[in-house]
Scaffold this active site. Structure first.
Site, PDB file in Angstrom:
ATOM      1  N   SER A 142       0.862  -1.195   0.000  1.00  0.00           N
ATOM      2  CA  SER A 142       0.000   0.000   0.000  1.00  0.00           C
ATOM      3  C   SER A 142       0.893   1.238   0.000  1.00  0.00           C
ATOM      4  CB  SER A 142      -0.846   0.013   1.276  1.00  0.00           C
ATOM      5  OG  SER A 142      -1.451   1.274   1.451  1.00  0.00           O
ATOM      6  N   TYR A 155      -1.395  -0.875  10.465  1.00  0.00           N
ATOM      7  CA  TYR A 155      -1.657  -1.463   9.135  1.00  0.00           C
ATOM      8  C   TYR A 155      -0.559  -1.010   8.167  1.00  0.00           C
ATOM      9  CZ  TYR A 155      -3.729  -1.333   4.413  1.00  0.00           C
ATOM     10  OH  TYR A 155      -3.936  -1.422   3.059  1.00  0.00           O
TER      11      TYR A 155
END
Ligand code: NAP
Length: 250
Positions: A142, A155
Site C-alpha cells: 500500500s 496497518y
C-alpha cells in the site's frame, strides 16, 4: 486485450471482490487459469460464476489466509487440478483498528501481523515447491507502507514489512521466480469505503493525487498483469507504486 498469460496457472488470495477480483479477472482475460479464494464460500462461488461468464477458466477454493488447513487446501487443490503454479498474488489484508500503535491491543497487533504478513509467508512456503521456472510472485502492499497514515498506522507498518519481504524473497527465490510488489494508492473498494463517504471526502482524496482521481481496481490489475507477464521478465525485488502520483519515494 493481449493474451500474455496464456496457459499460466494463477492463484490470487482474497480475490472475490475489489482489487483481488480485478486481478483474477485480468489474468483470466489474458489467458491464465485462475484460482480465486476468500473466507466465504458464497463469495467464492459468485466470483467463479462471474469469471466463467466472461469465458475465463476459474476454480474457487475457500481460504481464510490465517487458517492453516484452508491454506493447505488452497495449494493442494490447485496442484490436483492444474499440476503446478506460475503466478501467486498475495492480496489479503485487514485493518481491524483505528487506534494509535501505542494504544493497540496485543491481539490486534497479532491479527495485523498474522493476516497481512505471516499468512503471505506461510502460503508462499507451501506454494514454493510447485512454482515453475519463470514464475512470478506479487505482494500487494500500500502507499501507506511508505507513510503509515494516522488511524491506520500499524496497518501501514505491516505494509512497510511487505516492501522488505519483497526484496528478501526476490533474493531467496531467484533465479527461477521473480518477486515484486504493488503499492496501491486510494481505490474505492469495500475495504476503503471511507474515501467515498461523501463527495467532499472523495474530492479531498482525489486532491492528494497528481492525476486528480482515485485509482480503480482495473488500474491495479493492469500492473499486476504486467508484472506477472514476460514483459516484466527482467524485473524482480521491486515495488511499483500505483497511486496517481502520491508522495512515495524518489
Ligand atoms: P476489498 O474490496 O474489501 O476486498 C477484500 C477481499 O478480501 C474480499 O474478497 C474478501 O472476501 C477477502 N478477504 C478478507 N479477509 C480475508 C482473509 N482473512 N482471508 C482471505 N480473504 C479475505 O479490499 P481491497 O481494497 O481490494 O484490498 C485488497 C488489497 O489491497 C489489501 O491488501 C489492501 O491492503 C490493499 N490496498 C487497498 C487499497 C484501497 O484503497 N482499496 C489501498 C492500498 C492497498 P471474504 O469476505 O469472502 O473473505
Amino acid at each position: 486485450m493481449a493474451r500474455r498469460l496464456e496457459g499460466k496457472v494463477a492463484i490470487v488470495t482474497a480475490s472475490t471482490q475489489g482489487i483481488g477480483f480485478s486481478i483474477a479477472e485480468r489474468f483470466g482475460l489474458e489467458g491464465a487459469s485462475v484460482i480465486v479464494s476468500s473466507r466465504k464460500k458464497r463469495n467464492v462461488d459468485e466470483a467463479v460464476e462471474k469469471l466463467k461468464k466472461k469465458g475465463i477458466e476459474a476454480t474457487g477454493i475457500v481460504c481464510h489466509v490465517s487458517n492453516p488447513q484452508q491454506r493447505k487446501e488452497l495449494i493442494d487443490k490447485t496442484i490436483q487440478t492444474y499440476g503446478h503454479i506460475d503466478i501467486f498474488v498475495s492480496n489479503a489484508a485487514v485493518n481491524p483498528t483505528v487506534d494509535n500503535i501505542l494504544d493497540s491491543q496485543e491481539q490486534v497487533l497479532d491479527k495485523l501481523w498474522e493476516v497481512n504478513v505471516k499468512a503471505a509467508i506461510l502460503l508462499l512456503q507451501a506454494a514454493a515447491p510447485h512454482l515453475k521456472k519463470g514464475s512470478s510472485v506479487i505482494l500487494i502492499s500500500s502507499i501507506g507502507g511508505y507513510f503509515p497514515p494516522a488511524k491506520m498506522s500499524m496497518y501501514g507498518v505491516t505494509k512497510t514489512a511487505l516492501l522488505g519481504l519483497t526484496k528478501a524473497l526476490a533474493a531467496e527465490m531467484s533465479p527461477d521466480t521473480r518477486v515484486n510488489c504493488i503499492a496501491p494508492g486510494f481505490v474505492p473498494t469495500h475495504f476503503a469505503d471511507f474515501i467515498t463517504r461523501t463527495e467532499e471526502v472523495r474530492k479531498s482524496f482525489e486532491d492528494k493525487t497528481l492525476l486528480k482521481r482515485l485509482g480503480t481496481t482495473a488500474d491495479m490489475a493492469a500492473v499486476a498483469a504486467f508484472l506477472a507477464s514476460d514483459d516484466a521478465s527482467y524485473i524482480t525485488g521491486e515495488t511499483i507504486v500505483v497511486s496517481g502520483g502520491m508522495p512515495s519515494r524518489l
